[in-house]
Design a protein around this motif. Structure first.
Motif, PDB file in Angstrom:
ATOM      1  N   GLY A  68       2.139   1.635   0.368  1.00 51.74           N
ATOM      2  CA  GLY A  68       1.708   1.243   1.694  1.00 51.74           C
ATOM      3  C   GLY A  68       1.777  -0.265   1.855  1.00 51.74           C
ATOM      4  N   ILE A  69       1.968  -0.716   3.096  1.00 50.00           N
ATOM      5  CA  ILE A  69       2.053  -2.157   3.403  1.00 50.00           C
ATOM      6  C   ILE A  69       1.095  -2.443   4.557  1.00 50.00           C
ATOM      7  N   ASN A  70       0.197  -3.406   4.371  1.00 49.64           N
ATOM      8  CA  ASN A  70      -0.726  -3.718   5.461  1.00 49.64           C
ATOM      9  C   ASN A  70      -0.092  -4.713   6.428  1.00 49.64           C
ATOM     10  N   ARG A  71      -0.817  -5.103   7.463  1.00 49.30           N
ATOM     11  CA  ARG A  71      -0.243  -5.946   8.508  1.00 49.30           C
ATOM     12  C   ARG A  71       0.066  -7.359   8.042  1.00 49.30           C
ATOM     13  N   TRP A  72      -0.481  -7.743   6.914  1.00 48.80           N
ATOM     14  CA  TRP A  72      -0.195  -9.071   6.360  1.00 48.80           C
ATOM     15  C   TRP A  72       0.949  -9.048   5.342  1.00 48.80           C
ATOM     16  N   GLY A  73       1.532  -7.870   5.148  1.00 49.67           N
ATOM     17  CA  GLY A  73       2.649  -7.750   4.218  1.00 49.67           C
ATOM     18  C   GLY A  73       2.218  -7.568   2.779  1.00 49.67           C
ATOM     19  N   GLN A  74       0.974  -7.187   2.563  1.00 46.25           N
ATOM     20  CA  GLN A  74       0.486  -6.957   1.207  1.00 46.25           C
ATOM     21  C   GLN A  74       0.670  -5.493   0.823  1.00 46.25           C
ATOM     22  N   LEU A  75       1.149  -5.260  -0.388  1.00 53.06           N
ATOM     23  CA  LEU A  75       1.359  -3.901  -0.865  1.00 53.06           C
ATOM     24  C   LEU A  75       0.039  -3.308  -1.347  1.00 53.06           C
ATOM     25  N   SER A  76      -0.126  -2.015  -1.141  1.00 48.60           N
ATOM     26  CA  SER A  76      -1.381  -1.354  -1.500  1.00 48.60           C
ATOM     27  C   SER A  76      -1.535  -1.171  -2.995  1.00 48.60           C
ATOM     28  N   GLY A  77      -0.409  -1.138  -3.727  1.00 45.50           N
ATOM     29  CA  GLY A  77      -0.473  -0.853  -5.156  1.00 45.50           C
ATOM     30  C   GLY A  77      -0.560   0.635  -5.446  1.00 45.50           C
ATOM     31  N   ARG A  78      -0.689   1.441  -4.399  1.00 44.15           N
ATOM     32  CA  ARG A  78      -0.775   2.900  -4.549  1.00 44.15           C
ATOM     33  C   ARG A  78       0.418   3.552  -3.861  1.00 44.15           C
ATOM     34  N   THR A  79       0.856   4.648  -4.416  1.00 44.30           N
ATOM     35  CA  THR A  79       1.994   5.350  -3.833  1.00 44.30           C
ATOM     36  C   THR A  79       1.639   5.931  -2.475  1.00 44.30           C
ATOM     37  N   ILE A  80       2.618   6.068  -1.611  1.00 42.60           N
ATOM     38  CA  ILE A  80       2.415   6.721  -0.321  1.00 42.60           C
ATOM     39  C   ILE A  80       2.121   8.190  -0.574  1.00 42.60           C
ATOM     40  N   ASN A  81       1.053   8.701   0.032  1.00 39.73           N
ATOM     41  CA  ASN A  81       0.705  10.108  -0.134  1.00 39.73           C
ATOM     42  C   ASN A  81       1.823  10.983   0.430  1.00 39.73           C
ATOM     43  N   PRO A  82       2.160  12.084  -0.255  1.00 41.43           N
ATOM     44  CA  PRO A  82       3.244  12.945   0.246  1.00 41.43           C
ATOM     45  C   PRO A  82       3.074  13.374   1.699  1.00 41.43           C
ATOM     46  N   THR A  83       1.835  13.642   2.125  1.00 39.80           N
ATOM     47  CA  THR A  83       1.612  14.086   3.502  1.00 39.80           C
ATOM     48  C   THR A  83       1.844  12.969   4.512  1.00 39.80           C
ATOM     49  N   SER A  84       1.847  11.727   4.067  1.00 42.28           N
ATOM     50  CA  SER A  84       2.031  10.598   4.979  1.00 42.28           C
ATOM     51  C   SER A  84       3.493  10.370   5.341  1.00 42.28           C
ATOM     52  N   TYR A  85       4.399  11.027   4.624  1.00 42.01           N
ATOM     53  CA  TYR A  85       5.823  10.826   4.913  1.00 42.01           C
ATOM     54  C   TYR A  85       6.226  11.441   6.252  1.00 42.01           C
ATOM     55  N   ILE A  86       5.551  12.512   6.659  1.00 39.64           N
ATOM     56  CA  ILE A  86       5.922  13.150   7.925  1.00 39.64           C
ATOM     57  C   ILE A  86       5.705  12.210   9.111  1.00 39.64           C
ATOM     58  N   PRO A  87       4.495  11.663   9.305  1.00 40.96           N
ATOM     59  CA  PRO A  87       4.333  10.731  10.434  1.00 40.96           C
ATOM     60  C   PRO A  87       5.161   9.463  10.269  1.00 40.96           C
ATOM     61  N   LEU A  88       5.355   9.012   9.031  1.00 38.43           N
ATOM     62  CA  LEU A  88       6.162   7.808   8.807  1.00 38.43           C
ATOM     63  C   LEU A  88       7.597   8.036   9.286  1.00 38.43           C
ATOM     64  N   LEU A  89       8.183   9.152   8.868  1.00 35.25           N
ATOM     65  CA  LEU A  89       9.578   9.429   9.216  1.00 35.25           C
ATOM     66  C   LEU A  89       9.734   9.750  10.703  1.00 35.25           C
TER      67      LEU A  89
END
Length: 322
Positions: A218-239
């Motif tokens: 994940g990437i926040n609004r300041w461009g910082q990485l979350s350090g955690r993988t994107i949850n599989p269920t989050s790919y649907i709204p992302l795509l």
């Protein structure tokens, strides 16, 4: 004892454990059931939700309840003839409607990549690091997901230290376990002259300064990485958001499976035989593979018309000869 628990937990994927916990909570808290359960209470539970929950969801709930009883040393009530008849009856009265995500066509892949390229150029000109990172990450997700035929679950488990690049040839990606296999599996993706997954991944990795850990974060609004993988269920709204922004029609009909189905459809219509496609994607079951393939002629319109034309030409030839 701690080491035994570690190995027992490793035998079940985290997503499965989470869904089982949710199913047990639904049975106990929302419905008001008691564990250990009786066959009669499970049958009533199924009947109460038959009209509202899909049969596959009910089967998943049964699997969780079954697992709870086995682990606690109680007889498994889900295997009783009554429960089996109830679930069979529910499937008959409420037959599931099979829906599949729309496959991503190669033309749409090109459209999305072109849009992302524009986003990268604009972000560079503005010095907008957060926008640049998102565009590079999303480009790597789409191209790698398509050309490798990855599910969102597989994309979420990619780690930088398990990926090896061979410039000009391709990339090797190691997953410690997959959806169906607990042993490690190695996948390969090609370097391409355009729409290249290797170049997209390398550009994202370098821009994000990744050396180990999850590839897609994940990437926040300041461009910082979350350090955690994107949850599989989050790919649907992302795509879907990405496809809509790129101008792809009916973006809501797509999901993370659209990348996998899109590649399978492209490969099939490009002449790949089923065995080659299954070996590449990693399917073991032919029925699983066929569910992903969307032919270029789904109504058999062109094939049947072509065969009719051939038949008519053959008959005309016979008439001339006679």
């Amino acid at each position: 004892m701690h080491s035994i628990d570690t190995y027992i937990n490793a035998a079940t994927r985290e997503n499965t454990r989470r869904s089982y916990r949710s199913a047990i909570e639904h049975f106990e808290v929302e419905w008001g059931g008691f564990l250990p359960a009786t066959a009669d209470s499970i049958a009533r539970y199924l009947a109460d939700y038959a009209a509202n929950l899909a049969v596959n969801t009910l089967r998943q709930r049964l699997a969780a309840i079954s697992q709870w009883h086995i682990e606690q040393g109680f007889p498994d009530p889900t295997k009783s003839p009554m429960v089996k008849k109830v679930i069979k009856g529910i499937q008959s009265v409420h037959p599931p409607q099979i829906t599949q995500a729309k496959p991503l066509a190669l033309g749409h892949l090109e459209q999305i990549d072109e849009w992302l390229d524009g986003q990268i150029v604009n972000a560079l000109s503005r010095g907008d690091q957060p926008a640049l990172l998102r565009a590079r990450r999303d480009r790597a997700i789409v191209l790698l997901g398509f050309w490798r035929g990855f599910r969102s679950d597989e994309l979420s488990r990619l780690e930088v230290q398990h990926i090896v690049l061979t410039p000009g040839q391709g990339m090797t990606l190691f997953l410690p376990h997959t959806k169906t296999l607990h042993q490690g599996t190695t996948f390969k993706a090609p370097a391409l002259n355009r729409l290249c997954p290797l170049q997209a991944y390398e550009a994202w990795r370098d821009a994000a300064k990744l050396t180990n850990g999850p590839v897609f974060q994940g990437i926040n609004r300041w461009g910082q990485l979350s350090g955690r993988t994107i949850n599989p269920t989050s790919y649907i709204p992302l795509l879907r958001g990405l496809f809509e922004a790129a101008g792809v029609a009916d973006a809501a009909l797509y999901s993370s499976h659209s990348l996998r189905r899109g590649f399978a459809t492209w490969a099939s219509t490009s002449g790949w035989d089923l065995k080659t496609l299954m070996d590449y994607v990693g399917w073991k079951d032919m029925r699983s593979a066929m569910r992903y393939i969307e032919g270029a002629d789904p109504f058999a319109h062109h094939r049947i018309n072509a065969e009719l034309a051939t038949h008519a030409a053959h008959n005309k030839t016979l008439e001339v000869l006679l």
